[in-house]
Design a protein around this motif. Structure first.
Motif, PDB file in Angstrom:
ATOM      1  N   LEU A 142      -5.817  -9.164   7.566  1.00 33.65           N
ATOM      2  CA  LEU A 142      -4.852  -8.895   8.629  1.00 33.65           C
ATOM      3  C   LEU A 142      -3.742  -7.999   8.081  1.00 33.65           C
ATOM      4  O   LEU A 142      -2.997  -8.398   7.193  1.00 33.65           O
ATOM      5  CB  LEU A 142      -4.272 -10.214   9.143  1.00 33.65           C
ATOM      6  CG  LEU A 142      -3.423 -10.148  10.393  1.00 33.65           C
ATOM      7  CD1 LEU A 142      -4.243  -9.594  11.552  1.00 33.65           C
ATOM      8  CD2 LEU A 142      -2.912 -11.523  10.753  1.00 33.65           C
ATOM      9  N   GLY A 143      -3.654  -6.790   8.596  1.00 39.17           N
ATOM     10  CA  GLY A 143      -2.646  -5.842   8.124  1.00 39.17           C
ATOM     11  C   GLY A 143      -2.907  -5.371   6.708  1.00 39.17           C
ATOM     12  O   GLY A 143      -1.974  -5.136   5.943  1.00 39.17           O
ATOM     13  N   SER A 144      -4.161  -5.204   6.364  1.00 44.53           N
ATOM     14  CA  SER A 144      -4.517  -4.914   4.976  1.00 44.53           C
ATOM     15  C   SER A 144      -4.002  -3.560   4.505  1.00 44.53           C
ATOM     16  O   SER A 144      -3.634  -3.414   3.345  1.00 44.53           O
ATOM     17  CB  SER A 144      -6.021  -4.994   4.786  1.00 44.53           C
ATOM     18  OG  SER A 144      -6.663  -4.077   5.623  1.00 44.53           O
ATOM     19  N   ARG A 145      -3.956  -2.581   5.376  1.00 42.40           N
ATOM     20  CA  ARG A 145      -3.496  -1.266   4.925  1.00 42.40           C
ATOM     21  C   ARG A 145      -1.994  -1.263   4.656  1.00 42.40           C
ATOM     22  O   ARG A 145      -1.539  -0.621   3.714  1.00 42.40           O
ATOM     23  CB  ARG A 145      -3.877  -0.204   5.936  1.00 42.40           C
ATOM     24  CG  ARG A 145      -5.379  -0.074   5.962  1.00 42.40           C
ATOM     25  CD  ARG A 145      -5.847   1.151   6.597  1.00 42.40           C
ATOM     26  NE  ARG A 145      -7.308   1.138   6.491  1.00 42.40           N
ATOM     27  CZ  ARG A 145      -8.057   2.073   6.947  1.00 42.40           C
ATOM     28  NH1 ARG A 145      -7.540   3.078   7.569  1.00 42.40           N
ATOM     29  NH2 ARG A 145      -9.353   1.999   6.796  1.00 42.40           N
ATOM     30  N   LEU A 146      -1.254  -1.986   5.458  1.00 42.68           N
ATOM     31  CA  LEU A 146       0.182  -2.103   5.198  1.00 42.68           C
ATOM     32  C   LEU A 146       0.422  -2.842   3.885  1.00 42.68           C
ATOM     33  O   LEU A 146       1.237  -2.424   3.055  1.00 42.68           O
ATOM     34  CB  LEU A 146       0.873  -2.836   6.349  1.00 42.68           C
ATOM     35  CG  LEU A 146       2.358  -3.109   6.171  1.00 42.68           C
ATOM     36  CD1 LEU A 146       3.134  -1.815   6.090  1.00 42.68           C
ATOM     37  CD2 LEU A 146       2.864  -3.975   7.294  1.00 42.68           C
ATOM     38  N   ILE A 147      -0.301  -3.913   3.670  1.00 47.55           N
ATOM     39  CA  ILE A 147      -0.174  -4.667   2.422  1.00 47.55           C
ATOM     40  C   ILE A 147      -0.658  -3.828   1.243  1.00 47.55           C
ATOM     41  O   ILE A 147      -0.073  -3.874   0.159  1.00 47.55           O
ATOM     42  CB  ILE A 147      -0.932  -6.001   2.524  1.00 47.55           C
ATOM     43  CG1 ILE A 147      -0.252  -6.887   3.562  1.00 47.55           C
ATOM     44  CG2 ILE A 147      -0.992  -6.708   1.189  1.00 47.55           C
ATOM     45  CD1 ILE A 147      -1.002  -8.129   3.908  1.00 47.55           C
ATOM     46  N   GLY A 148      -1.711  -3.035   1.441  1.00 48.14           N
ATOM     47  CA  GLY A 148      -2.188  -2.146   0.381  1.00 48.14           C
ATOM     48  C   GLY A 148      -1.140  -1.114  -0.007  1.00 48.14           C
ATOM     49  O   GLY A 148      -0.975  -0.801  -1.187  1.00 48.14           O
ATOM     50  N   LEU A 149      -0.413  -0.613   0.973  1.00 42.92           N
ATOM     51  CA  LEU A 149       0.666   0.339   0.693  1.00 42.92           C
ATOM     52  C   LEU A 149       1.768  -0.331  -0.121  1.00 42.92           C
ATOM     53  O   LEU A 149       2.261   0.234  -1.104  1.00 42.92           O
ATOM     54  CB  LEU A 149       1.223   0.893   2.003  1.00 42.92           C
ATOM     55  CG  LEU A 149       2.380   1.868   1.881  1.00 42.92           C
ATOM     56  CD1 LEU A 149       1.915   3.148   1.212  1.00 42.92           C
ATOM     57  CD2 LEU A 149       2.970   2.150   3.244  1.00 42.92           C
TER      58      LEU A 149
END
Length: 82
Positions: free
Chosen positions: A6-13
């Protein structure tokens, strides 16, 4: 949230930024020698975690994540309302 996708790209950033700060504080010499001596950059401790964070940022969570499930459900919902 990252495990569920859930929201992996934001967390990846956020994780990629965190790992760049880890490079900056813990192994500044390896970070500054990225172009002159890339081997030193690759063997530094934060490299594995930075690479993993960038993979999540670029590719997302994957097919079996909550993000993908929501996208499929919402796509079906909006396709049926037209």
């Amino acid at each position: 949230m990252l495990i569920l996708g859930l929201g992996s790209r934001l967390i990846g950033l956020l994780l990629a930024g965190n790992m760049l700060v880890a490079y900056w504080t813990a192994d500044r010499e390896a970070l500054t020698s990225i172009f002159s001596d890339p081997g030193k950059f690759y063997v530094a401790d934060p490299y594995t975690f930075l690479f993993a964070a960038l993979m999540v940022l670029i590719f997302g969570a994957g097919l079996f994540s909550i993000d993908a499930l929501l996208a499929r459900r919402l796509g079906e919902h909006f396709a049926n309302t037209k």
